[in-house]
Design a protein around this motif. Sequence first.
Motif, mmCIF file in Angstrom:
data_model
loop_
_atom_site.group_PDB
_atom_site.id
_atom_site.type_symbol
_atom_site.label_atom_id
_atom_site.label_comp_id
_atom_site.label_asym_id
_atom_site.label_seq_id
_atom_site.Cartn_x
_atom_site.Cartn_y
_atom_site.Cartn_z
ATOM 1 N N GLU A 52 -5.784 -3.009 -2.859
ATOM 2 C CA GLU A 52 -6.436 -4.235 -2.381
ATOM 3 C C GLU A 52 -7.396 -4.839 -3.403
ATOM 4 O O GLU A 52 -7.481 -6.063 -3.537
ATOM 5 N N ARG A 110 -11.733 9.561 0.604
ATOM 6 C CA ARG A 110 -11.422 8.487 1.536
ATOM 7 C C ARG A 110 -12.378 8.552 2.714
ATOM 8 O O ARG A 110 -12.713 9.636 3.217
ATOM 9 N N ASP A 111 -12.825 7.384 3.186
ATOM 10 C CA ASP A 111 -13.777 7.395 4.304
ATOM 11 C C ASP A 111 -13.138 7.889 5.592
ATOM 12 O O ASP A 111 -13.838 8.343 6.496
ATOM 13 N N ASP A 112 -11.785 7.851 5.680
ATOM 14 C CA ASP A 112 -11.130 8.337 6.887
ATOM 15 C C ASP A 112 -10.681 9.793 6.758
ATOM 16 O O ASP A 112 -10.053 10.333 7.666
ATOM 17 N N SER A 123 -7.932 0.311 -6.078
ATOM 18 C CA SER A 123 -7.054 0.429 -4.915
ATOM 19 C C SER A 123 -6.068 -0.727 -4.950
ATOM 20 O O SER A 123 -6.233 -1.679 -5.734
ATOM 21 N N THR A 172 0.851 -1.187 0.000
ATOM 22 C CA THR A 172 0.000 0.000 0.000
ATOM 23 C C THR A 172 0.888 1.239 0.000
ATOM 24 O O THR A 172 2.075 1.186 0.307
ATOM 25 N N LYS A 223 -9.528 -6.165 4.599
ATOM 26 C CA LYS A 223 -10.528 -5.128 4.382
ATOM 27 C C LYS A 223 -11.910 -5.688 4.726
ATOM 28 O O LYS A 223 -12.139 -6.897 4.672
ATOM 29 N N ARG A 247 -20.281 3.698 1.485
ATOM 30 C CA ARG A 247 -18.969 3.069 1.328
ATOM 31 C C ARG A 247 -18.953 2.225 0.050
ATOM 32 O O ARG A 247 -19.913 1.529 -0.260
ATOM 33 N N THR A 274 -13.174 -0.578 -0.527
ATOM 34 C CA THR A 274 -12.027 0.111 -1.113
ATOM 35 C C THR A 274 -11.425 1.123 -0.143
ATOM 36 O O THR A 274 -10.312 1.603 -0.359
ATOM 37 N N GLY A 275 -12.191 1.486 0.903
ATOM 38 C CA GLY A 275 -11.747 2.535 1.803
ATOM 39 C C GLY A 275 -12.220 3.905 1.380
ATOM 40 O O GLY A 275 -11.866 4.910 1.993
ATOM 41 N N ASP A 276 -13.043 3.955 0.317
ATOM 42 C CA ASP A 276 -13.547 5.226 -0.190
ATOM 43 C C ASP A 276 -15.054 5.333 -0.001
ATOM 44 O O ASP A 276 -15.758 4.325 0.178
#
Length: 541
Positions: free
Chosen positions: A350, A439-441, A348, A207, A413, A395, A422-424
């Motif tokens: 992943e 990005r979700d974070d 991504s 990553t 994940k 998400r 995907t984290g998005d």
Amino acid sequence: MLTTLRSRASSGATAVRVLAGSGIVRPYSPRVLAGVLGTLRAWGTGPAGGFATVALREPDRPAIVDELGTLTYGELHRRANALARGLADLGVEAGDAVALMCRNHRGFVETSIAAARLGADLLYLNTAFAGPQLVEVLEREKPRVVVHDEEFTGLLAGADSGRRVLGWVDSAAEDLGEVPSLERLIDAHDGTDLDPPGRHSRIVILTSGTTGTPKGAPRKEPGVEAAISLLSRMPLRFGWRTHIAAPLFHTWGFAHFALAMLLGSTMVLRRRFDPEEALRVVEAERCESLVVIPVMLQRILDLPEDVLRRHPLPTLKVVAASGSALPGDLALDWMNHFGDHLYNIYGSTEVAYASIATPADLRAAPSSAGQPPWGTRVRIYDEQGRPVPADTSGRIFVANTILFEGYTGGGNKDMIDGLMATGDVGRFGTDGRLYVEGRDDEMIVSGGENVFPQEVEDCLARHDAVLEVAAVGVDDEQFGKRLRAFVVVKDGREVTEDDLKDWVRQNLARFKVPREVLLLDELPRNATGKVLKRELAQREE
């Protein structure tokens, strides 16, 4: 039951159409076809078997053009066999890991094939890693051998990891001492075929490490389904010459390395990206495709207009971009200058790929990520794991044939119904296209409203004085959270913080106006072009 059979028939017809249209299905003699099938059975569809089949089918076709010259697929096959024997003499066995810290050149390709022919796993290291990151990754992954360009010798000095081999040499041969080079190993060993190992190798791509320590994301060797998926919405053709400017160790660069096994592509490589040199290489080598990360497009378009006019790129048919969002109106700016051949791939490390925006998608909706390709499912779920309706944010989850297998250091994940996060965060618009919001974070709540940095970044990127921009969340007494924006101004242009705040205020809601806009000479980026936001978040005002 009938619906399922019809769906499978339709899917199969699409696969045949894509393979035929791309030129992969070609007439070969029964002897060659038998050799190809036997090779794939023995060696698999990864680098070990895939490149061997091209050597059987097209031994005289140019495989690599780099700063050292040209290698045909037949020459590449023999050199990789010799290198595999050299690595075996250094102790590499099936199940071991071979790490590569190399720029884009033949050594990266040859090592990947050679290690795979021993059944060893391939660990691709980011050439922009700092020393502490390298030490941590190598201690965790414990490769048997590290193949690295000579320029990275100092960075690797503090890492306790296996034998070393030089992938690219800048010094005179007599100055290398006991550290062998790839060329020395190849020259010292036989290039005839080896016996297949007892296992197939895995590919471990790290990553980006933009928000923390890089994680190893392994996946099995790519199958033909992954290639069909990409080719279903991106019209690459057999035998094209492709300038892979994106780093080969990155998911997107590696994807085109893998596609070469089916398409018989000539991989045109340069160790470093320079915007004007990239244009010159595409023209001089008559490349039909160009593989980039978005920041490369930005840097090309920032060249003086007279330089751009000197390079119309007449042979170019596909520009394939991935790795981060296309900021602002970058897609339109590129196509208005060079033509409608830009394809943007969202994914991504992943999940690999999730959706592809074609030139038509980018013309109609420049901020969209397009639509999922063949054999790929994308769904949007809320925080409770429930599907959301169209035009509702949630998400993003993806299913395809090459999802990663879980991080090498442990963990995975989130999964829902066989799809991976995907984290998005994003949404499917009423037009059927996917829109990635960030990005979700990275989302912040400002004045009770959700704000994603990407929306503000896109707004600022459309200002005619702005070259690059990034935004991060910071505390704010009035709104709870606000964004702090970091802007790089184009050469010769002048703009103030207040000018840029007013620009956002004119185009977005008040709570989305950054608390500060700081002007920088450049944004911190890794080798794949991603902005290192953790460094920006740690900056003082």
